[in-house]
Design a protein around this motif. Structure first.
Motif, PDB file in Angstrom:
ATOM      1  N   THR A  33       0.798  -1.294  -0.009  1.00  0.00           N
ATOM      2  CA  THR A  33       0.175  -0.152  -0.040  1.00  0.00           C
ATOM      3  C   THR A  33       1.014   1.158   0.170  1.00  0.00           C
ATOM      4  N   ALA A  34       0.193   2.163  -0.601  1.00  0.00           N
ATOM      5  CA  ALA A  34       0.924   3.671  -0.318  1.00  0.00           C
ATOM      6  C   ALA A  34       0.050   4.787  -0.139  1.00  0.00           C
ATOM      7  N   ASN A  35       0.117   5.618   0.761  1.00  0.00           N
ATOM      8  CA  ASN A  35      -0.969   6.539   1.030  1.00  0.00           C
ATOM      9  C   ASN A  35      -0.413   7.993   0.097  1.00  0.00           C
ATOM     10  N   ARG A  36      -1.444   8.769   0.246  1.00  0.00           N
ATOM     11  CA  ARG A  36      -1.374   9.716  -0.739  1.00  0.00           C
ATOM     12  C   ARG A  36      -0.042  10.566  -0.577  1.00  0.00           C
ATOM     13  N   ALA A  37       0.357  10.852   0.635  1.00  0.00           N
ATOM     14  CA  ALA A  37       1.542  11.737   0.925  1.00  0.00           C
ATOM     15  C   ALA A  37       2.732  10.914   0.152  1.00  0.00           C
ATOM     16  N   LEU A  38       2.904   9.696   0.067  1.00  0.00           N
ATOM     17  CA  LEU A  38       4.153   8.943  -0.387  1.00  0.00           C
ATOM     18  C   LEU A  38       3.831   9.139  -1.956  1.00  0.00           C
ATOM     19  N   ALA A  47      -1.288   2.729  -7.521  1.00  0.00           N
ATOM     20  CA  ALA A  47      -1.376   1.459  -8.568  1.00  0.00           C
ATOM     21  C   ALA A  47      -0.143   1.329  -9.026  1.00  0.00           C
ATOM     22  N   ASP A  48       0.906   2.397  -9.023  1.00  0.00           N
ATOM     23  CA  ASP A  48       2.228   2.305  -9.719  1.00  0.00           C
ATOM     24  C   ASP A  48       3.110   1.764  -8.885  1.00  0.00           C
ATOM     25  N   LEU A  49       2.692   1.913  -7.644  1.00  0.00           N
ATOM     26  CA  LEU A  49       3.585   1.441  -6.597  1.00  0.00           C
ATOM     27  C   LEU A  49       3.405  -0.025  -6.101  1.00  0.00           C
ATOM     28  N   ARG A  50       2.274  -0.325  -5.879  1.00  0.00           N
ATOM     29  CA  ARG A  50       1.888  -1.738  -5.572  1.00  0.00           C
ATOM     30  C   ARG A  50       2.537  -2.780  -6.359  1.00  0.00           C
ATOM     31  N   LEU A  56      14.078  -0.937  -5.449  1.00  0.00           N
ATOM     32  CA  LEU A  56      14.011  -0.151  -6.698  1.00  0.00           C
ATOM     33  C   LEU A  56      13.641   1.211  -6.506  1.00  0.00           C
ATOM     34  N   LEU A  57      13.242   1.499  -5.374  1.00  0.00           N
ATOM     35  CA  LEU A  57      12.696   2.836  -5.090  1.00  0.00           C
ATOM     36  C   LEU A  57      14.043   3.872  -4.116  1.00  0.00           C
ATOM     37  N   THR A  58      15.171   2.830  -4.055  1.00  0.00           N
ATOM     38  CA  THR A  58      16.477   3.588  -3.315  1.00  0.00           C
ATOM     39  C   THR A  58      17.410   3.813  -4.138  1.00  0.00           C
ATOM     40  N   ARG A  89      12.292   8.368  -7.707  1.00  0.00           N
ATOM     41  CA  ARG A  89      11.051   8.346  -8.209  1.00  0.00           C
ATOM     42  C   ARG A  89      10.960   7.469  -9.624  1.00  0.00           C
ATOM     43  N   LEU A  90       9.659   7.224  -9.733  1.00  0.00           N
ATOM     44  CA  LEU A  90       9.655   6.510 -10.969  1.00  0.00           C
ATOM     45  C   LEU A  90       9.749   7.136 -12.250  1.00  0.00           C
ATOM     46  N   ASP A  91      10.168   8.532 -12.391  1.00  0.00           N
ATOM     47  CA  ASP A  91      10.651   9.362 -13.394  1.00  0.00           C
ATOM     48  C   ASP A  91      12.288   9.566 -13.501  1.00  0.00           C
ATOM     49  N   GLY A  92      12.679   8.688 -12.288  1.00  0.00           N
ATOM     50  CA  GLY A  92      14.079   8.859 -12.491  1.00  0.00           C
ATOM     51  C   GLY A  92      14.871   9.798 -11.518  1.00  0.00           C
ATOM     52  N   SER A  93      13.895  10.930 -10.936  1.00  0.00           N
ATOM     53  CA  SER A  93      14.334  11.935 -10.066  1.00  0.00           C
ATOM     54  C   SER A  93      14.658  11.371  -8.850  1.00  0.00           C
ATOM     55  N   THR A  94      15.455  12.245  -8.026  1.00  0.00           N
ATOM     56  CA  THR A  94      15.663  11.888  -6.581  1.00  0.00           C
ATOM     57  C   THR A  94      15.188  12.614  -5.481  1.00  0.00           C
ATOM     58  N   LEU A  95      15.112  12.211  -4.320  1.00  0.00           N
ATOM     59  CA  LEU A  95      14.618  13.126  -3.173  1.00  0.00           C
ATOM     60  C   LEU A  95      15.318  12.409  -1.948  1.00  0.00           C
ATOM     61  N   TRP A  96      15.763  13.339  -0.948  1.00  0.00           N
ATOM     62  CA  TRP A  96      16.185  12.828   0.293  1.00  0.00           C
ATOM     63  C   TRP A  96      14.975  12.359   1.410  1.00  0.00           C
TER      64      TRP A  96
END
Length: 494
Positions: A33-38, A47-50, A56-58, A89-96
């Motif tokens: 599952t993933a909430n709206r904030a994530l 649905a993209d995350l399930r 792969l998200l690291t 992120r799924l678009d290839g960008s990153t965040l801390w």
């Protein structure tokens, strides 16, 4: 059953509306599952995350560390973990993200889920990196500044408003070792091997340059000696400037210590030479002048010869005055001028000086006026005071053009005799005034006029006046004249 459903519904609402990214991950590492904030953080839909593998998200550079913590948790080695990592992120960008993870187990102790909470700290991380970069720049600049300060051959010291030492360079550390062989405790006024400009008198705590600077005083060329051993002691010239905070309040002082040992020793050698030469010249000059006076009194010389003798006598007398000035100059730099005080009427002393200057002033086409108060009795060295007044009158006459005016006044103000000599002469610039009493100094305008003199008289005048416990002041304007004011206490000061 209803209560359980309510709790689950409450949890779903909490997760859905939480500003923190939340997810459930299976023991196999798949997002359930993933909430709206994530989803907002990762810029995708739930649905993209399930079914996506968490690894792969690291970011690849953080993946090994995260995987090790996850595997250890699933194996039962820990119940939770926390780490800051880069998320992809799924678009290839990153965040801390700041990730907190904890296990949810079944009644038999098996791991059912790993609950993950992710806080976006990208902006915080950016600020931390900017701060780290700025700190790195400051550190490099400080190291560079310290290297520069340690390279210069001047001692530099910074003290706070309480007089505590905040920082100093390597050169000043050398001076501290010499002045305080038992160690310095880092505060102003500590006694040590510190001597006045005469090299003999120990400097007290209140007169230490750091104590003066901590009181807010600003000064230049404050001279003293450090070190007890004459063979290794050093002479210092010290300057101080106050440091102010943003509100303009006194916050401390910056001080500079220049080594002037060679200069002081050269001055001492020069003064000894001048004194020796002056003594040696006085005897033959006295003989020359004496025989010239005998020639004049002989009466057997014609008018032409008398005129020639008068020229020789005038120049010999001028040379005698120059020799006397050289000797006086050497003596007053070696210590206070010796004064023979007695109670005298300054009105008579000053009046005689005016009378003596009148012929010269008239020959120069000048007016010489005086306003002298009667019966100004003071305890002074009459000969030395006369020397001061003669010098001031001579300078005014010398540097005033024909048609000008010289005025002398003598008054009493607040138990002080005040002698003022004012002229309408060529005047002096502010730069000249700053150096006026320096030995051998002559202003550029004085040199341009080719006026006789070597720049000793005013320095001697100052020494005489200070020796009496008085002071000498000067005000001048270029082409607007000059006024010298001498203030002498009527009684002897301790």
């Amino acid at each position: 059953m209803q209560e359980t459903d309510d709790v689950e519904r409450m949890w779903q609402l909490t997760a859905e509306h939480s500003p923190v990214g939340m997810t459930l991950v299976s023991p196999e590492g798949l997002l359930l599952t993933a909430n709206r904030a994530l989803c907002t953080m990762l810029r995708c839909e739930e649905a993209d995350l399930r079914g996506t593998d968490y690894s792969l998200l690291t970011h690849p550079q953080d993946r090994e560390r995260h995987t090790a913590l996850f595997d250890e948790t699933i194996a039962g080695g820990r119940e939770s973990y926390r780490l800051t990592k880069r998320c992809v992120r799924l678009d290839g960008s990153t965040l801390w993200g700041d990730l907190s993870a904890a296990t949810m187990r079944s009644g038999t102790g098996e791991v059912r889920f790993v609950i993950g909470q992710l806080l976006d700290v990208t902006e915080q991380r950016r600020h931390e990196e900017l701060l780290a970069d700025a700190l790195d720049v400051i550190t490099r600049q400080r190291r560079m500044s310290q290297a520069i300060l340690d390279t210069v051959d001047v001692g530099l010291l910074l003290i706070d408003r309480e007089g505590r030492y905040e920082d100093y360079n390597r050169r000043h550390a050398d001076f501290l070792d010499l002045a305080f062989p038992d160690g310095h405790r880092g505060w102003s006024g500590q006694p040590g091997e510190v001597y006045a400009a005469d090299g003999v008198s120990l400097v007290g705590a209140e007169q230490m340059p750091e104590t003066r600077a901590a009181r807010g005083e600003e000064f230049d060329d404050y001279r003293l000696w450090i070190g007890a051993d004459p063979a290794h002691r050093r002479a210092l010239s010290i300057s101080a400037r106050s440091v102010r905070d943003d509100q303009g309040a006194f916050a401390g002082a910056a001080m500079a210590y220049s080594d002037i040992t060679d200069l002081m020793r050269a001055i001492s050698t020069r003064d000894a030479f001048l004194a020796s030469v002056s003594h040696e010249l006085r005897t033959p000059l006295a003989s020359v002048i004496g025989y010239l006076e005998l020639l004049v009194d002989h009466g057997g010389l014609d008018a032409g010869a008398l005129q020639q003798v008068a020229v020789v006598r005038r120049n010999a007398t001028r040379l005698r005055h120059l020799v006397s000035d050289l000797l006086d100059s050497a003596q007053h730099r070696g210590g206070p001028i010796v004064l023979n005080r007695e109670r005298v009427d300054l009105s008579e002393v000053v009046g005689e000086a005016v009378e003596a200057a009148l012929p010269t002033a008239r020959a120069a086409g000048l007016g010489l006026e005086s306003a002298i108060m009667d019966a100004v009795v003071a305890e002074v060295d009459a000969g030395r005071v006369r020397q001061v007044v003669d010098n001031l009158l001579s300078n005014s006459v010398k540097y005033t053009d024909p048609g000008g005016q010289v005025t002398l006044t003598l008054t009493v103000v607040d138990q002080e005799a005040v002698v003022s000599v004012r002229d309408t002469g060529i005047g002096m610039s502010a730069a000249d005034l700053d150096r006026l009493f320096t030995t051998f100094f002559r202003s550029e305008r004085a040199r341009d006029r080719h006026a006789p003199g070597v720049g000793l008289g005013l320095g001697i005048c100052e020494a005489i006046v200070v020796g009496h416990g008085g002071r000498i002041e000067v005000a001048s304007v270029v082409d607007g004249g000059t006024t010298f004011t001498v203030r002498l206490p009527l009684g002897e000061r301790a």
